[in-house]
Design a protein around this motif. Structure first.
Motif, short mmCIF file in Angstrom:
data_model
loop_
_atom_site.label_atom_id
_atom_site.label_comp_id
_atom_site.label_asym_id
_atom_site.label_seq_id
_atom_site.Cartn_x
_atom_site.Cartn_y
_atom_site.Cartn_z
N GLU A 148 32.41 43.31 35.35
CA GLU A 148 33.41 43.30 36.23
C GLU A 148 33.80 42.14 37.03
OE1 GLU A 148 33.10 47.14 38.15
OE2 GLU A 148 35.13 47.28 38.26
N ASN A 149 32.82 41.72 37.77
CA ASN A 149 32.62 40.48 38.62
C ASN A 149 32.79 39.60 38.76
OD1 ASN A 149 35.57 41.95 40.62
ND2 ASN A 149 34.09 44.03 41.04
N LYS A 164 33.83 35.81 37.90
CA LYS A 164 35.21 35.51 38.75
C LYS A 164 34.13 34.26 39.37
CE LYS A 164 36.85 40.07 38.45
NZ LYS A 164 37.26 41.33 39.05
N HIS A 222 34.91 37.34 32.10
CA HIS A 222 35.74 37.64 32.30
C HIS A 222 35.51 36.86 34.04
CE1 HIS A 222 39.68 40.54 33.95
NE2 HIS A 222 38.85 40.10 35.02
N TRP A 254 42.51 31.45 37.89
CA TRP A 254 42.66 33.87 37.74
C TRP A 254 43.36 33.08 38.94
CZ3 TRP A 254 40.10 38.65 39.42
CH2 TRP A 254 41.54 40.07 40.05
N GLN A 275 40.91 35.95 43.73
CA GLN A 275 38.50 36.16 43.52
C GLN A 275 38.80 34.08 42.98
OE1 GLN A 275 37.89 39.02 44.34
NE2 GLN A 275 40.19 39.39 44.89
N ASN A 283 43.84 34.84 33.15
CA ASN A 283 44.51 35.79 33.43
C ASN A 283 45.42 36.00 33.98
OD1 ASN A 283 42.55 38.54 33.93
ND2 ASN A 283 42.15 38.69 35.80
N GLU A 284 46.39 36.65 34.28
CA GLU A 284 47.70 37.26 34.88
C GLU A 284 48.06 36.50 35.44
OE1 GLU A 284 46.48 40.10 37.97
OE2 GLU A 284 45.03 41.17 36.55
N GLN A 320 45.45 44.59 29.23
CA GLN A 320 44.72 45.59 29.97
C GLN A 320 44.97 46.85 29.60
OE1 GLN A 320 45.06 43.76 34.21
NE2 GLN A 320 44.53 41.52 33.75
N HIS A 348 45.78 49.42 32.09
CA HIS A 348 45.75 50.20 33.58
C HIS A 348 47.04 51.18 33.50
CE1 HIS A 348 41.63 47.96 35.39
NE2 HIS A 348 43.03 46.83 34.99
N GLU A 398 40.85 46.58 29.53
CA GLU A 398 40.80 47.07 30.60
C GLU A 398 41.34 48.40 31.67
OE1 GLU A 398 41.78 44.29 34.23
OE2 GLU A 398 41.49 42.71 32.96
N ASP A 452 46.50 44.96 41.11
CA ASP A 452 45.62 44.12 42.07
C ASP A 452 45.33 44.76 43.03
OD1 ASP A 452 45.77 42.39 43.86
OD2 ASP A 452 47.77 42.48 43.98
N VAL A 453 44.10 44.77 43.26
CA VAL A 453 43.12 45.55 43.78
C VAL A 453 43.49 45.20 45.06
CG1 VAL A 453 41.50 44.03 44.28
CG2 VAL A 453 40.77 46.68 44.07
N TRP A 476 37.40 50.60 32.00
CA TRP A 476 37.06 48.89 33.01
C TRP A 476 36.78 50.12 34.27
CZ3 TRP A 476 36.98 44.13 32.51
CH2 TRP A 476 37.23 43.25 33.91
N TRP A 499 37.17 50.74 40.16
CA TRP A 499 37.78 50.36 41.31
C TRP A 499 39.26 51.26 41.68
CZ3 TRP A 499 42.85 48.37 41.18
CH2 TRP A 499 44.04 48.38 39.82
O1 G3I Z 1 30.78 43.65 46.61
C1 G3I Z 1 30.84 43.31 47.81
C2 G3I Z 1 30.39 44.17 48.89
O2 G3I Z 1 29.31 43.25 49.07
C3 G3I Z 1 30.85 44.66 50.32
O3 G3I Z 1 30.31 45.24 51.24
C4 G3I Z 1 32.61 44.68 49.96
C5 G3I Z 1 33.52 45.35 51.05
O4 G3I Z 1 34.87 45.47 50.26
O5 G3I Z 1 33.56 44.40 48.38
C6 G3I Z 1 32.42 44.40 47.45
O6 G3I Z 1 33.28 43.76 46.69
C7 G3I Z 1 34.22 44.22 45.81
C8 G3I Z 1 34.30 43.92 44.58
O7 G3I Z 1 35.44 44.46 44.15
C9 G3I Z 1 32.74 44.60 43.71
O8 G3I Z 1 33.34 46.06 44.59
C10 G3I Z 1 35.50 43.22 46.51
O9 G3I Z 1 35.84 42.94 47.82
C11 G3I Z 1 36.71 43.83 45.43
O10 G3I Z 1 38.07 42.83 46.53
C12 G3I Z 1 36.56 43.60 44.63
O11 G3I Z 1 37.79 44.42 43.45
C13 G3I Z 1 37.87 43.77 41.99
C14 G3I Z 1 38.95 43.24 41.51
O12 G3I Z 1 39.07 43.28 40.41
C15 G3I Z 1 39.21 42.29 42.18
O13 G3I Z 1 38.19 40.76 41.98
C16 G3I Z 1 37.50 45.46 40.65
O14 G3I Z 1 36.02 46.07 41.19
C17 G3I Z 1 36.99 44.49 39.87
O15 G3I Z 1 37.89 46.33 38.94
C18 G3I Z 1 38.93 44.52 39.48
O16 G3I Z 1 39.23 44.02 38.54
C19 G3I Z 1 40.52 43.82 37.94
C20 G3I Z 1 40.32 43.02 37.08
O17 G3I Z 1 39.36 41.54 37.01
C21 G3I Z 1 41.96 41.68 36.84
N1 G3I Z 1 42.75 42.69 36.15
C22 G3I Z 1 43.04 43.65 37.36
C23 G3I Z 1 41.47 44.90 37.63
C24 G3I Z 1 41.78 45.60 38.81
O18 G3I Z 1 41.92 44.80 39.86
#
Ligand code: G3I
Length: 369
Positions: free
Chosen positions: A69-70, A73, A106, A110, A113, A158-159, A241, A243, A272, A286-287, A333, A341
């Motif tokens: 998932e992350n 990146k 993944h 991009w 991130q 990606n995207e 994806q 969503h 996803e 976009d998260v 996803w 997410w």
């Molecule tokens: O792990 C840290 C943690 O230590 C911290 O305390 C916390 C505070 O906000 O953040 C945590 O990290 C977060 C991470 O997810 C894990 O939960 C990040 O802030 C957050 O930005 C991140 O979001 C991810 C997002 O992509 C951005 O990378 C989502 O989990 C993930 O599901 C999402 O996936 C994306 C795909 O890669 C691309 N397509 C869209 C999809 C949904 O947005």
């Protein structure tokens, strides 16, 4: 009818089954769709490091493919120019290998991130085209090279597209494209070339959201695939994806995306998949647009919401099965609702890892074909 799962009595049997065993007394999705496509999920770090054993049990039982998932990146795996953070991604790949899953990386390039410092020199100015290409090449060769032969498919870019099908004005495009029409695909071409050189046997994909809701965006992806092919570059597939939401995508929109992408000769993948149960608010992927405070959905567990969710999943899977000759993989996803997410109730397993009405609807869609 090729499936033999006795669906009629399944839901009833399940009500009386032990609630503690996460999704174990129901058909395994990877078996249900064995003859159709791979089935997988995005795995988070808790799952692959053993801190969420229920999620791991679900993944092992139901998935034969997985995506990090992350942890692959750029920001996570390459947080500083001279520093790589391999441990999380190593855990992900090891988990997949132990459980014989098809492993997806993944993602390599991009706009999100990725540390801003990647695009800047020591004085804080934008890098030159050549300097940024050199950084991108080093990143791709290092990451793909480390997992050569172990990660079988990569979301290389990606995207990269806007809703109207034009290329997103990311730092990659601005700096490497230099504002020139002739160079607009250059960064994407280079990414695919270097990924292929780093692991000639890996499958390479372009991945994006909204291809099923915007025909213009989908047409942009088709043009991108054709361009890469015209340059003799390897591209194996395009990831839709998906969503989605309770009222979108339409069957027509998703079918347009599947058929027009497949017509270019690539594999089509749903990469996803989730269906958001909130009916208001931001719809994209976009998260940063999603308020974590508002991701809870008070209607999520309501019978009416779960029925709509099941119906939408059934509609989507019926269409995917209709086009199974072109679709090689369907990846959710997340694994169960708590790992999503987006909040609410978007997946097939609830917050206690129990299968929902949507799970049985998906299995039933397979039985109907
Ligand atoms: O792990 C840290 C943690 O230590 C911290 O305390 C916390 C505070 O906000 O953040 C945590 O990290 C977060 C991470 O997810 C894990 O939960 C990040 O802030 C957050 O930005 C991140 O979001 C991810 C997002 O992509 C951005 O990378 C989502 O989990 C993930 O599901 C999402 O996936 C994306 C795909 O890669 C691309 N397509 C869209 C999809 C949904 O947005």
């Amino acid at each position: 009818m090729k499936k033999t799962v006795p669906i009629a009595g399944l839901a009833i049997l399940w009500i009386g089954a032990a609630q503690s065993v996460a999704g174990q007394n129901v058909p395994s999705l990877k078996d249900v769709f064995k003859a159709d496509f791979l089935i997988g999920g995005a795995l988070n770090r808790n799952l692959v490091t053993g801190r969420d054993p229920n999620a791991a049990d679900l993944a092992v039982r139901h998935f034969n493919t997985a995506t990090a998932e992350n942890d692959l990146k750029w920001q996570r795996i390459h947080p500083q120019l001279s520093e790589y953070n391999w441990e999380p991604a190593d855990s992900f790949v090891a988990f997949c290998e132990q459980n014989r899953m098809f492993v997806i990386g993944h993602c390599l390039v991009w706009h999100s991130q990725v540390p801003r410092s990647v695009f800047r020199d020591d004085t804080g100015n934008n890098l030159t085209r050549d300097a940024l290409l050199a950084r991108m090449e080093e990143h791709i060769r290092t990451v793909v090279g480390r997992y050569k032969g172990r990660i079988q498919g990569w979301d290389v870019v990606n995207e990269a597209l806007n809703e109207d099908g034009t290329l997103r004005n990311s730092s990659w495009l601005q700096i490497i494209g230099e504002g020139s029409e002739d160079k607009r695909y250059d960064y994407i071409e280079c990414a695919f070339r270097w990924a292929h050189e780093a692991d000639p046997n890996a499958e390479l994909y372009y991945n994006d959201y909204g291809l099923e809701t915007s025909r213009a965006k989908c047409d942009g992806a088709v043009a991108l695939v054709k361009h890469l092919k015209s340059k003799g570059l390897r591209i194996d597939g395009v990831g839709i994806q998906l969503h989605g939401g309770l009222t979108y995508p339409s069957v027509e929109g998703l079918e347009y995306a599947i058929t027009s992408l497949a017509a270019t000769g690539v594999k089509v993948m749903i990469t996803e998949l989730d269906i958001r149960t909130q009916t208001r608010g931001y719809r994209g992927a976009d998260v940063s647009q999603v308020s974590r405070d508002s991701t809870s959905d008070p209607t999520a567990v309501a019978a009416e919401t779960q029925k709509k969710l099941a119906d939408k999943y059934a509609e989507i899977f019926s269409l995917l099965l209709k086009h199974k000759e072109d679709i090689t993989r369907v990846t959710f996803w997340g694994v169960y609702d708590k790992t999503s997410w987006i909040g609410g109730s978007p997946l097939l397993f609830d917050r206690n890892c129990q299968p929902k009405e949507a799970f049985f609807a998906v299995v039933k869609a397979a039985q109907r074909q």
